[in-house]
Structure formats: C-alpha cells, structure tokens
Design a protein around this motif. Structure first.
Motif, mmCIF file in Angstrom:
data_model
loop_
_atom_site.group_PDB
_atom_site.id
_atom_site.type_symbol
_atom_site.label_atom_id
_atom_site.label_comp_id
_atom_site.label_asym_id
_atom_site.label_seq_id
_atom_site.Cartn_x
_atom_site.Cartn_y
_atom_site.Cartn_z
ATOM 1 N N TYR A 1 0.849 -1.185 0.000
ATOM 2 C CA TYR A 1 0.000 0.000 0.000
ATOM 3 C C TYR A 1 0.883 1.234 0.000
ATOM 4 C CZ TYR A 1 0.905 0.447 5.055
ATOM 5 O OH TYR A 1 1.490 0.585 6.285
ATOM 6 N N THR A 2 0.307 2.361 -0.381
ATOM 7 C CA THR A 2 1.058 3.619 -0.422
ATOM 8 C C THR A 2 0.722 4.440 0.808
ATOM 9 O OG1 THR A 2 1.059 3.642 -2.835
ATOM 10 C CG2 THR A 2 1.525 5.724 -1.722
ATOM 11 N N GLY B 1 5.641 6.408 1.962
ATOM 12 C CA GLY B 1 5.742 5.875 0.616
ATOM 13 C C GLY B 1 5.218 4.451 0.540
ATOM 14 N N THR B 2 5.770 3.658 -0.364
ATOM 15 C CA THR B 2 5.287 2.288 -0.571
ATOM 16 C C THR B 2 5.730 1.377 0.570
ATOM 17 O OG1 THR B 2 5.350 2.556 -2.973
ATOM 18 C CG2 THR B 2 5.315 0.301 -2.119
#
Length: 494
Positions: free
Chosen positions: A159-160, A165-166
């Motif tokens: 998920y972001t 971030g990721t």
C-alpha cells in the motif's frame, strides 16, 4: 470527489497526553485544510480500564486546545453488535475460522519454534477443520477464538503510505490473527475497521506504532468488501533517551492538563506539537490557526521520530525549550484582550482579585499586562513573578534581596526618606519620580543605581523587569509610598 473524513479514536484509560493531542491536531488540520470532517470516537471496549473520568479529561483537553470535532463523540461499545455481525460475516464467507488451540499449546509451539530458530507464528492447526470437526469441538464445550484466514498468496501485500511511501509485507509473514476472543468479544483490529467503514473514514492518520496493524486491517477491508482508506503513519514522539513517550512511563509531565495547569497558551502548545515531526518547508516557526491550516500537508511530515525535550525535576524550565520559546512569543504578541482573559482566570483562581474590581480597572489592567509580559514565560508568571502588580501579599526573591537590599543595610533608612519625597511630589510621573531618586542619591553621595535597584526589589520582589519608573507609574503613588515607607521586615532580626 471523495469527502475527507478523518477520526481521532482515543482510548479512555487515562488523560489526554502529548502524543494523543498531536495525533488529534494533525487530523484536525487535515480535515480543516480539505473542508472535511473530524470524527471523535471513544474506543472504550477495554471496560476494565476505561473510566468516565478519562473520557471527561480527553474531551476537556480537546476543548481547551480548541480542536473542535464535527461528529461524535461516538462510543465504540455502542456498536458492539456491528463488530459481532462483521465477525460472523467473515466466518460465513470463509474468511475466518474457529481456533480451539489452548494457550498452553500455543506457548509450547512458540518455544519450540524459537528453539529451532524458526519463525514464531500461528501454524494454522485449526485452519482447515471441517464443519463436522468444528461442531464436535463446540458440542464438547471447548473454548475457541475466531482467527482471520490470511490468504495464502505469493508475493507481497503493498500500500502507499502518505508519509512513508510504498510499504510492502510478504503474505507469508502474516499469521492468521485473532479477531474475536474466547469470551466472544471482538478485538481492536476488527472493531477499528468496522467503525471506520461505518463512519466512512477516508484517511487514517495515526502513529507508526500502528503499522503492524495496518497490513492485517487491509486484509479485513478486502474481506468485508469495503473501500480502503488512505493511510498516513506519523513518526513517534520520543524522550531524550529515545523512548516513546507514554502515560505509563513518564507520568503527568506528558499530559496536556500538566501544561494547562502551568500556564501554557493552548495554541502555543498546538503550534509546538505540529512542529514535532512536521516541517513547513520554510524558516517560519510561529503560525496562526489560519496560517497552519493553509500550509499544512501530510507530505511534509517527517519520516523519522521527533524528540520532546522535557526535563522532569527542573521547576522553571521543565519542558522543551522550543515550547517555552513559542509560548513566550504568544505571550508577547497576542491580542491584549485575549491575554487579559487568560490571565484573569488565574488571578481570580488564586484569589488575588475579585471580578468587580477587575472590571473597574480594565484599562489599567491591560496596560499593566502589556508592560510586564515581555519577560514572562507562562501565564503562571503573572501570578508569581508579577504578583506585586496585582496584590500586596507578594514575596521578595532571595537573589535580589541579597544583591540589592542586604548588600546596602542603610537602605532601611534611605527608602523611607525616598518615600517621603515621593509623597510630597506635586506630580507623580516618571520624570519627577526619577529626579527625586537621583537627587536623594546625590545628597547621600551614593550611586543612583543603589536606590533605583533597591526600589525595584522592594516594589516588585524581582531583580529585573520593565523600566523602574514605568513600574512606579503603573503602581501609583499610594502603593509606591506605602511599600517604601518601611522595609525593616526585609532584614533578618537580631
């Protein structure tokens, strides 16, 4: 366009602490920035630790900080049936199963896994029990929990995160986790998701200590067929030893109420809390509410933890110097009427003045606050360091007493002489008072500073402050003459 809906979900197991207030503030700023809604939800499912006193303290703390909410407060226990229905839905849809493993069995498996240096986690013993086997165990009266059935997929769940971030985690690393206890009560993991779905939460903004929950909660959203909110995990707030600040470890010094009682201005504390882990991208440090709402963004939240530099035991500068500096700034620059209301509360609470007298001298009162506020750190200073301006029962501090009075024992006779001269002045203004002091010093053949600094100590009890003759002008002839007429009480008796 999706409506921005965020929530602040405190557990009522103690006071509102600095970390919780910071989370509430960030959610409030984000909601106001995007013309969204802030939902206040009291997560009171821990019935043994939750108290009405804690609930009242949380609400009072938020109101003091002026962090208003748009919906609620909702109470998680009021929606217990929703949580149970969700658990049953997961069972019916084969996204969950009953687990009959005992604590002793699980402990033995964990010990064995650790001894063999294997991954410690639930091994899925009950994952594939047939309906007949489940029915047999239930008929035998065996207690069970409900576990979520984590999909056995290759690869990672990703998920972001709006801050980090990721984020990725391999499915193989996520064990089948418990969502309902053996007593039938759903756990936080499930309750939180069900409540967020019901409240149509669009963004979940919380501390990084919740990140271990996020991947599991994403699976719950998927299994319940609900849209997934945007996640943003803020850095934690640590103490100087890099420990997470908490009520249990640090006591009252991390409570919002602690700072309220010691005279901090509500928005000054908010301004400071926002800067713990958030960077505006400029050198600006002081923000009005409107300015902070305008410039705030999740993207400027730091990825690294921040440090709250409080110092237990230091009675004057017991907290972060930056917080002191921000509070000083607001004391010196805020609207005088607003400052007057805050100081008035403390004067009345301390029994220094009554409301009727204060109303009669409102103009003088505000002018006095303006005169003395430049050297003060908190609202408390107005009733301690500044007490002599509002009351006659003030104390003289040891340092100015030793430096300005006891150093010159003849002041016990010089001050009454000065008092008589000031009483006889045709006009009691700054210029005439100063001239009278200097004339007496010349006659006594001493430096004027001896008389002037002695006056300051007698009249205010302090070593420093505004111009001495602005002080006499503010106190007025009667108080100045009376206080200088006899200072024998300041000398130790023989």
């Amino acid at each position: 366009m999706v409506e921005v809906r965020v929530r602040f979900p405190p557990s009522p197991t103690g006071y509102l602490h600095i970390g919780g207030a910071r989370t509430a503030l960030i959610n409030w700023l984000f909601a106001r920035k995007h013309q969204g809604k802030l939902i206040l939800r009291i997560e009171d499912t821990d019935t043994e630790r939750s108290t009405q006193e804690s609930i009242d303290g949380i609400l009072d703390g938020l109101r003091w900080l002026e962090l208003d909410w748009d919906e609620g407060p909702y109470f998680q226990t009021d929606f217990a049936d929703d949580h149970v229905r969700a658990a049953q839905q997961l069972l019916n849809d084969n996204h969950a199963y009953r687990c009959f493993c005992t604590k002793e069995e699980l402990d033995r498996k964990r010990e064995l896994a650790m001894a063999n240096k294997q991954t410690v986690g639930y091994d899925g013993t009950c994952r594939n029990l047939s309906p007949a086997e489940v029915a047999e165990k239930e008929a035998a009266g065996l207690p069970s929990v409900i576990r979520f059935k984590v999909p056995r997929r290759p690869g990672t769940l990703a998920y972001t995160d709006q801050v980090l971030g990721t984020i990725e985690r391999a499915y193989s690393e996520i064990e089948d986790f418990v969502i309902v206890r053996s007593n039938g009560k759903p756990l936080y993991l499930l309750c939180n998701v069900v409540d967020d779905i019901r409240d149509r939460i669009s963004h979940v903004i919380r501390g990084q200590d919740h990140m271990t929950n996020t991947t599991r909660q994403l699976l719950l959203y998927e299994a319940l067929g609900a849209p997934v909110p945007v996640f943003a995990h803020m850095p934690l707030t640590l103490d100087l030893q890099k420990r997470k600040i908490s009520k249990r470890s640090h006591g009252e010094i991390v409570a919002v109420q602690f700072y309220r009682e010691r005279g901090f201005i509500p928005w000054a504390l908010c301004n400071f809390l926002c800067l713990l882990g958030w960077n505006p991208g400029t050198e600006q440090e002081f923000f009005s509410r409107e300015e902070l709402i305008e410039v705030f963004s999740l993207e400027r939240i730091s990825k690294v933890n921040s440090v709250f530099n409080f110092k237990p035991g230091d009675q004057k500068f017991f907290t972060d110097p930056k917080l002191i500096a921000i509070n000083e700034h607001y004391l010196r620059t805020m609207d005088l009427s607003d400052l007057g209301e805050l100081v008035e509360e403390r004067l009345l609470a301390d029994g220094i003045w009554d409301p009727a007298y204060l109303d009669q001298r409102r103009e003088w009162y505000l002018a006095t606050l303006d005169l003395i506020r430049d050297r003060f750190h908190t609202l408390d200073d107005f009733t301690t360091l500044g007490r002599a301006y509002f009351a006659d029962d003030y104390s003289v501090e040891a340092k100015p007493l030793k430096k300005n009075i006891l150093k010159h024992p003849d002041l016990v006779t010089w001050m009454p002489q000065l008092s008589q001269r000031l009483a006889a002045l045709s006009s009691f203004d700054q210029a005439n008072v100063e001239q009278a002091a200097r004339d007496l010093a010349d006659e006594l053949e001493i430096k004027p500073g001896i008389l002037i600094n002695g006056m300051r100590t007698v009249l205010t009890g302090q070593l420093a402050g505004p111009s001495m003759f602005a002080i006499t002008d503010t106190l007025g002839r009667d108080k100045v003459v009376a206080r200088l007429s006899d200072i024998s009480h300041l000398y130790p008796s023989n």
